[in-house]
Scaffold this motif. Structure first.
Motif, PDB file in Angstrom:
ATOM      1  N   GLN A 164      -7.678  -7.717 -17.155  1.00  0.00           N
ATOM      2  CA  GLN A 164      -7.591  -8.655 -18.295  1.00  0.00           C
ATOM      3  C   GLN A 164      -8.767  -9.625 -18.307  1.00  0.00           C
ATOM      4  O   GLN A 164      -9.239 -10.025 -19.374  1.00  0.00           O
ATOM      5  CB  GLN A 164      -6.276  -9.427 -18.229  1.00  0.00           C
ATOM      6  N   GLN A 165      -9.237 -10.004 -17.108  1.00  0.00           N
ATOM      7  CA  GLN A 165     -10.339 -10.956 -17.003  1.00  0.00           C
ATOM      8  C   GLN A 165     -11.705 -10.287 -17.072  1.00  0.00           C
ATOM      9  O   GLN A 165     -12.737 -10.965 -16.974  1.00  0.00           O
ATOM     10  CB  GLN A 165     -10.224 -11.737 -15.691  1.00  0.00           C
ATOM     11  N   GLY A 166     -11.704  -8.970 -17.243  1.00  0.00           N
ATOM     12  CA  GLY A 166     -12.967  -8.253 -17.303  1.00  0.00           C
ATOM     13  C   GLY A 166     -13.645  -8.110 -15.957  1.00  0.00           C
ATOM     14  O   GLY A 166     -14.851  -7.823 -15.901  1.00  0.00           O
ATOM     15  N   ARG A 167     -12.903  -8.294 -14.883  1.00  0.00           N
ATOM     16  CA  ARG A 167     -13.460  -8.177 -13.534  1.00  0.00           C
ATOM     17  C   ARG A 167     -13.399  -6.724 -13.072  1.00  0.00           C
ATOM     18  O   ARG A 167     -12.564  -5.929 -13.513  1.00  0.00           O
ATOM     19  CB  ARG A 167     -12.683  -9.061 -12.548  1.00  0.00           C
ATOM     20  N   GLY A 168     -14.255  -6.381 -12.136  1.00  0.00           N
ATOM     21  CA  GLY A 168     -14.333  -5.012 -11.645  1.00  0.00           C
ATOM     22  C   GLY A 168     -13.155  -4.642 -10.757  1.00  0.00           C
ATOM     23  O   GLY A 168     -12.727  -5.436  -9.912  1.00  0.00           O
ATOM     24  N   VAL A 169     -12.645  -3.431 -10.945  1.00  0.00           N
ATOM     25  CA  VAL A 169     -11.595  -2.858 -10.088  1.00  0.00           C
ATOM     26  C   VAL A 169     -12.089  -1.495  -9.617  1.00  0.00           C
ATOM     27  O   VAL A 169     -12.412  -0.629 -10.430  1.00  0.00           O
ATOM     28  CB  VAL A 169     -10.256  -2.704 -10.845  1.00  0.00           C
ATOM     29  N   GLU A 170     -12.168  -1.307  -8.323  1.00  0.00           N
ATOM     30  CA  GLU A 170     -12.640  -0.052  -7.743  1.00  0.00           C
ATOM     31  C   GLU A 170     -11.532   0.582  -6.911  1.00  0.00           C
ATOM     32  O   GLU A 170     -10.631  -0.115  -6.418  1.00  0.00           O
ATOM     33  CB  GLU A 170     -13.870  -0.284  -6.867  1.00  0.00           C
ATOM     34  N   ALA A 171     -11.609   1.896  -6.769  1.00  0.00           N
ATOM     35  CA  ALA A 171     -10.640   2.624  -5.928  1.00  0.00           C
ATOM     36  C   ALA A 171     -11.390   3.586  -5.031  1.00  0.00           C
ATOM     37  O   ALA A 171     -12.309   4.280  -5.474  1.00  0.00           O
ATOM     38  CB  ALA A 171      -9.636   3.375  -6.789  1.00  0.00           C
ATOM     39  N   LEU A 172     -10.995   3.639  -3.778  1.00  0.00           N
ATOM     40  CA  LEU A 172     -11.573   4.575  -2.821  1.00  0.00           C
ATOM     41  C   LEU A 172     -10.502   5.605  -2.482  1.00  0.00           C
ATOM     42  O   LEU A 172      -9.475   5.269  -1.879  1.00  0.00           O
ATOM     43  CB  LEU A 172     -12.016   3.847  -1.556  1.00  0.00           C
ATOM     44  N   VAL A 173     -10.735   6.852  -2.880  1.00  0.00           N
ATOM     45  CA  VAL A 173      -9.802   7.931  -2.537  1.00  0.00           C
ATOM     46  C   VAL A 173     -10.135   8.394  -1.128  1.00  0.00           C
ATOM     47  O   VAL A 173     -11.178   9.011  -0.890  1.00  0.00           O
ATOM     48  CB  VAL A 173      -9.888   9.096  -3.528  1.00  0.00           C
ATOM     49  N   ASP A 174      -9.265   8.081  -0.169  1.00  0.00           N
ATOM     50  CA  ASP A 174      -9.521   8.413   1.232  1.00  0.00           C
ATOM     51  C   ASP A 174      -8.970   9.808   1.526  1.00  0.00           C
ATOM     52  O   ASP A 174      -7.819  10.107   1.195  1.00  0.00           O
ATOM     53  CB  ASP A 174      -8.851   7.377   2.150  1.00  0.00           C
ATOM     54  N   PRO A 175      -9.764  10.683   2.144  1.00  0.00           N
ATOM     55  CA  PRO A 175      -9.287  12.046   2.408  1.00  0.00           C
ATOM     56  C   PRO A 175      -8.253  12.137   3.528  1.00  0.00           C
ATOM     57  O   PRO A 175      -7.538  13.138   3.633  1.00  0.00           O
ATOM     58  CB  PRO A 175     -10.570  12.801   2.791  1.00  0.00           C
ATOM     59  N   ASP A 176      -8.160  11.113   4.361  1.00  0.00           N
ATOM     60  CA  ASP A 176      -7.272  11.175   5.534  1.00  0.00           C
ATOM     61  C   ASP A 176      -5.860  10.730   5.147  1.00  0.00           C
ATOM     62  O   ASP A 176      -5.333   9.739   5.650  1.00  0.00           O
ATOM     63  CB  ASP A 176      -7.839  10.297   6.649  1.00  0.00           C
ATOM     64  N   TRP A 177      -5.228  11.503   4.271  1.00  0.00           N
ATOM     65  CA  TRP A 177      -3.957  11.049   3.692  1.00  0.00           C
ATOM     66  C   TRP A 177      -2.847  10.941   4.721  1.00  0.00           C
ATOM     67  O   TRP A 177      -1.979  10.066   4.634  1.00  0.00           O
ATOM     68  CB  TRP A 177      -3.542  11.975   2.540  1.00  0.00           C
ATOM     69  N   GLU A 178      -2.842  11.820   5.737  1.00  0.00           N
ATOM     70  CA  GLU A 178      -1.756  11.782   6.721  1.00  0.00           C
ATOM     71  C   GLU A 178      -1.698  10.451   7.462  1.00  0.00           C
ATOM     72  O   GLU A 178      -0.628   9.966   7.815  1.00  0.00           O
ATOM     73  CB  GLU A 178      -1.936  12.911   7.741  1.00  0.00           C
ATOM     74  N   ALA A 179      -2.885   9.876   7.708  1.00  0.00           N
ATOM     75  CA  ALA A 179      -2.947   8.632   8.484  1.00  0.00           C
ATOM     76  C   ALA A 179      -2.621   7.404   7.662  1.00  0.00           C
ATOM     77  O   ALA A 179      -2.456   6.321   8.220  1.00  0.00           O
ATOM     78  CB  ALA A 179      -4.335   8.477   9.103  1.00  0.00           C
ATOM     79  N   LEU A 180      -2.512   7.555   6.349  1.00  0.00           N
ATOM     80  CA  LEU A 180      -2.384   6.388   5.479  1.00  0.00           C
ATOM     81  C   LEU A 180      -1.024   6.285   4.803  1.00  0.00           C
ATOM     82  O   LEU A 180      -0.806   5.395   3.982  1.00  0.00           O
ATOM     83  CB  LEU A 180      -3.496   6.415   4.421  1.00  0.00           C
ATOM     84  N   LEU A 181      -0.108   7.161   5.171  1.00  0.00           N
ATOM     85  CA  LEU A 181       1.230   7.093   4.596  1.00  0.00           C
ATOM     86  C   LEU A 181       2.007   5.943   5.219  1.00  0.00           C
ATOM     87  O   LEU A 181       1.966   5.724   6.437  1.00  0.00           O
ATOM     88  CB  LEU A 181       1.977   8.408   4.841  1.00  0.00           C
ATOM     89  N   GLY A 182       2.734   5.218   4.396  1.00  0.00           N
ATOM     90  CA  GLY A 182       3.587   4.158   4.907  1.00  0.00           C
ATOM     91  C   GLY A 182       4.828   4.727   5.582  1.00  0.00           C
ATOM     92  O   GLY A 182       5.225   5.868   5.345  1.00  0.00           O
ATOM     93  N   ILE A 183       5.426   3.927   6.435  1.00  0.00           N
ATOM     94  CA  ILE A 183       6.625   4.340   7.166  1.00  0.00           C
ATOM     95  C   ILE A 183       7.783   3.468   6.700  1.00  0.00           C
ATOM     96  O   ILE A 183       7.801   2.254   6.949  1.00  0.00           O
ATOM     97  CB  ILE A 183       6.420   4.199   8.682  1.00  0.00           C
ATOM     98  N   ASN A 184       8.727   4.094   6.011  1.00  0.00           N
ATOM     99  CA  ASN A 184       9.867   3.359   5.459  1.00  0.00           C
ATOM    100  C   ASN A 184      11.204   3.942   5.876  1.00  0.00           C
ATOM    101  O   ASN A 184      12.252   3.508   5.388  1.00  0.00           O
ATOM    102  CB  ASN A 184       9.765   3.346   3.927  1.00  0.00           C
ATOM    103  N   SER A 185      11.188   4.936   6.744  1.00  0.00           N
ATOM    104  CA  SER A 185      12.434   5.554   7.196  1.00  0.00           C
ATOM    105  C   SER A 185      12.206   6.165   8.567  1.00  0.00           C
ATOM    106  O   SER A 185      11.059   6.339   8.999  1.00  0.00           O
ATOM    107  CB  SER A 185      12.891   6.648   6.218  1.00  0.00           C
ATOM    108  N   ARG A 186      13.298   6.513   9.231  1.00  0.00           N
ATOM    109  CA  ARG A 186      13.154   7.169  10.534  1.00  0.00           C
ATOM    110  C   ARG A 186      12.483   8.539  10.392  1.00  0.00           C
ATOM    111  O   ARG A 186      11.746   8.969  11.284  1.00  0.00           O
ATOM    112  CB  ARG A 186      14.527   7.310  11.198  1.00  0.00           C
TER     113      ARG A 186
END
Length: 413
Positions: A164-186
């Motif tokens: 909304q403010q016209g500021r830059g938003v960037e995204a980095l698609v990381d290939p190491d998806w297994e290491a970046l999953l959150g843990i929310n259950s046993r």
């Protein structure tokens, strides 16, 4: 400068991180990720230019992934840089929505999008790792609305505010998806554990360690293993254990915070804790080295032998069914089957000293404090309560008496 936001089980989290140089802030109540950062900002130094936010439920994130996110943020000068991954199924994670030009337009929560199958079909998800321009972050945090569904304050809303403010938003698609999953259950915790275990095992195999069955081998991250060591299934190597070259670790062995030098053979079912094992030692099967055991070069400790806080010098042999506690045993001594050091009087522990080249007969009780001198012998079945001088034979048992057996006919006539 690292600030950790804690809430639920805060004291347990602080205790787990006590060895690190951190500052803690309390989030109470817990009203979402945006609220967590609001609580943390007063602890952020006033001169900070960039604030990185990482989630505590994604513990496998690597230093490489963190550095890549920071570098992209600094290079682009964006207000917000978000880390993303692509999954076969977005599951319960926040979906990354992009505009027609491919730029990140928003991150929407899965639980707020149950009536939007088009959003739930998106496979790119937000990992919860961000870099923010600190000035933008401080101002924008005051503008985040509460979710009408959950009442929480979402950090992901800062992407919409930046746009909304016209500021830059960037995204980095990381290939190491297994290491970046959150843990929310046993179940997710078990999945993360499998990922870590597989990567640790692959690293050791790449360095020349043979794992007979990697899926059934459990090695913690600080363990080191020498080249050409062979490890059989159902082995647990924990803590800061260090294993030398050319060792053989058989099945169902547990080793914790211990050092094994080269060419050590640990046989099936043995347990080693906080101990040191010299080169060429063989242990077990089913032996137990308790804390502060020190087995020097060429020692043999056989089946069902327990050692505690003892030094066994070079070439000592204790082959069977023996307890050696608070003892020092000289080089080349032989300890017969069934020998025990009686080291505890009910109040204090006492030492047993066995000299170089001594021979302890089977089924001997050495009542500490006691010394068996170098080259001395102890007769089998003895209970030794006094020192045995070097080179002498100690016998302490009742004299055998054989008597005629009276035969009684128990059959009634």
């Amino acid at each position: 400068d690292i600030v950790v936001v804690v809430g639920h089980q805060a004291e347990a989290v602080k205790a787990a991180l006590q060895d690190y140089e951190l500052r803690f802030v309390i989030q109470e109540p817990q009203l979402g990720t945006g609220h967590a950062v609001q609580v943390a900002m007063p602890a952020v130094p006033a001169g900070a230019g960039t604030v990185m936010v990482l989630c505590g439920d994604a513990p496998l994130i690597s230093g490489e992934s963190i550095s890549a996110l920071q570098l992209l943020h600094e290079r682009t000068g964006a207000a917000v840089t978000v880390q993303t991954i692509e999954l076969p199924d977005g599951a319960h994670y926040g979906r990354v929505v992009r505009d027609e030009s491919g730029q990140v337009a928003a991150v929407v929560q899965a639980k707020d999008s149950q009536d939007r199958p088009d959003l739930l079909a998106i496979r790119e998800i937000n990992t919860g790792a961000y870099c923010f321009d600190a000035t933008f972050l401080l101002e924008a945090l005051t503008k985040i609305p509460k979710s009408p569904v959950t009442g929480e304050i979402y950090l992901t809303d800062l992407i919409h505010i930046a746009r909304q403010q016209g500021r830059g938003v960037e995204a980095l698609v990381d290939p190491d998806w297994e290491a970046l999953l959150g843990i929310n259950s046993r179940a997710e915790l078990a999945g993360a554990t499998r990922t870590v275990k597989r990567r640790i095992n692959e690293r050791h195999m790449d360095q020349g360690v043979t794992l007979i069955d990697p899926e059934a081998t459990y090695i913690e991250s600080f363990v080191s293993i020498g080249q050409d060591t062979v490890i059989y299934p159902n082995v647990y190597l924990q803590g800061r254990t260090a294993i030398g070259k050319d060792c053989l670790i058989e099945s169902s062995v547990k080793i914790v915070d211990s050092i094994l030098e080269q060419k050590v053979h640990v046989k099936m079912g043995s347990v080693i804790t906080q101990s040191r094992v010299g080169a060429g030692v063989d242990i077990g099967p089913c032996a137990h080295l308790r804390p502060l055991s020190d087995l020097r070069r060429g020692v043999h400790v056989g089946n069902f032998v327990e050692v505690k806080k003892s030094v066994l010098h070079e070439g000592v042999k204790a082959g069977h069914l023996t307890y050696l506690g608070d003892a020092e045993i000289g080089a080349g001594a032989n300890v017969g089957a069934g020998t025990i050091t009686c080291n505890y009087d009910g109040v204090h522990k006492h030492p047993t000293i066995i000299g170089e080249g001594a021979f302890i007969g089977s089924n001997t009780a050495l009542v500490a404090p006691v010394t068996v001198g170098a080259g001395a012998y102890v007769g089998a079945g003895s209970t030794i309560t006094e020192d045995v001088p070097p080179g002498q034979l100690g016998i302490a048992r009742a004299r055998q008496v054989n008597k005629a057996r009276r035969v009684v006919d128990k059959k009634k006539k």
